[in-house]
Design a protein around this motif. Sequence first.
Motif, PDB file in Angstrom:
ATOM      1  N   ASN A   1       2.117  10.092  -3.724  1.00 48.38           N
ATOM      2  CA  ASN A   1       1.345  11.011  -2.880  1.00 48.38           C
ATOM      3  C   ASN A   1       2.137  11.498  -1.669  1.00 48.38           C
ATOM      4  N   SER A   2       3.303  10.939  -1.458  1.00 51.11           N
ATOM      5  CA  SER A   2       4.119  11.268  -0.295  1.00 51.11           C
ATOM      6  C   SER A   2       4.645  12.699  -0.377  1.00 51.11           C
TER       7      SER A   2
ATOM      8  N   ASP B   1       7.488  13.530   0.901  1.00 53.72           N
ATOM      9  CA  ASP B   1       8.925  13.374   0.671  1.00 53.72           C
ATOM     10  C   ASP B   1       9.158  12.001   0.021  1.00 53.72           C
ATOM     11  N   PRO B   2       8.981  11.917  -1.312  1.00 52.28           N
ATOM     12  CA  PRO B   2       9.093  10.616  -1.990  1.00 52.28           C
ATOM     13  C   PRO B   2      10.456   9.929  -1.811  1.00 52.28           C
ATOM     14  N   LYS B   3      11.539  10.711  -1.772  1.00 52.40           N
ATOM     15  CA  LYS B   3      12.869  10.104  -1.601  1.00 52.40           C
ATOM     16  C   LYS B   3      12.963   9.392  -0.254  1.00 52.40           C
ATOM     17  N   LYS B   4      12.480  10.056   0.777  1.00 52.11           N
ATOM     18  CA  LYS B   4      12.518   9.470   2.124  1.00 52.11           C
ATOM     19  C   LYS B   4      11.620   8.232   2.170  1.00 52.11           C
ATOM     20  N   THR B   5      10.439   8.331   1.578  1.00 52.17           N
ATOM     21  CA  THR B   5       9.510   7.195   1.567  1.00 52.17           C
ATOM     22  C   THR B   5      10.099   6.025   0.800  1.00 52.17           C
TER      23      THR B   5
ATOM     24  N   ALA C   1       0.838  -1.203   0.000  1.00 50.72           N
ATOM     25  CA  ALA C   1       0.000   0.000   0.000  1.00 50.72           C
ATOM     26  C   ALA C   1       0.871   1.250   0.000  1.00 50.72           C
ATOM     27  N   LYS C   2       1.908   1.222   0.796  1.00 51.26           N
ATOM     28  CA  LYS C   2       2.825   2.365   0.860  1.00 51.26           C
ATOM     29  C   LYS C   2       3.541   2.548  -0.475  1.00 51.26           C
ATOM     30  N   MET C   3       3.901   1.435  -1.109  1.00 50.59           N
ATOM     31  CA  MET C   3       4.565   1.478  -2.411  1.00 50.59           C
ATOM     32  C   MET C   3       3.655   2.129  -3.460  1.00 50.59           C
ATOM     33  N   LEU C   4       2.373   1.774  -3.442  1.00 51.97           N
ATOM     34  CA  LEU C   4       1.444   2.306  -4.433  1.00 51.97           C
ATOM     35  C   LEU C   4       1.106   3.771  -4.210  1.00 51.97           C
TER      36      LEU C   4
END
Length: 135
Positions: free
Chosen positions: A84-85, A87-91, A77-80
């Motif tokens: 929307n994050s 901070d995409p790099k951190k995620t 779910a987090k990957m998908l």
Amino acid sequence: MKKLLLISLSVLLLPACADKNQYEQAVLEQMQKEADIKDYKITPEYMTKCVVDTTSQNMPGIFAFDPTRMTAYRNYAKMLTLTNSTDPKKTLEELRVEFGSAKDLAEAHTNYTESLMECYSAVISESEKAAKEEK
């Protein structure tokens, strides 16, 4: 004694259901964005069920409520929802750690993509077969 066992089991299963529901919601949001879904007149809910069922077959864990499977649902779910994050790099880095490695994250993404393609193929094949039977 039976009531205590039932309550204990319920407490364990509620978070598990929430993790799977969170994954299903993330997949549904992706399906609602897919142009092919609209073009082929496939309902996003039907495609979501197919994708979730297909990806689940290749996820870690032995059975549906295995703690390892629940972690996988959460990670998928987090990957998908990575885009929307805030901070995409951190995620992305968190996902690499949570999946175990960048390779495992890539394999999870491949599992999702292959499941999506399998579902498209199956659903389109079903609709073509139904169209032929109507004639």
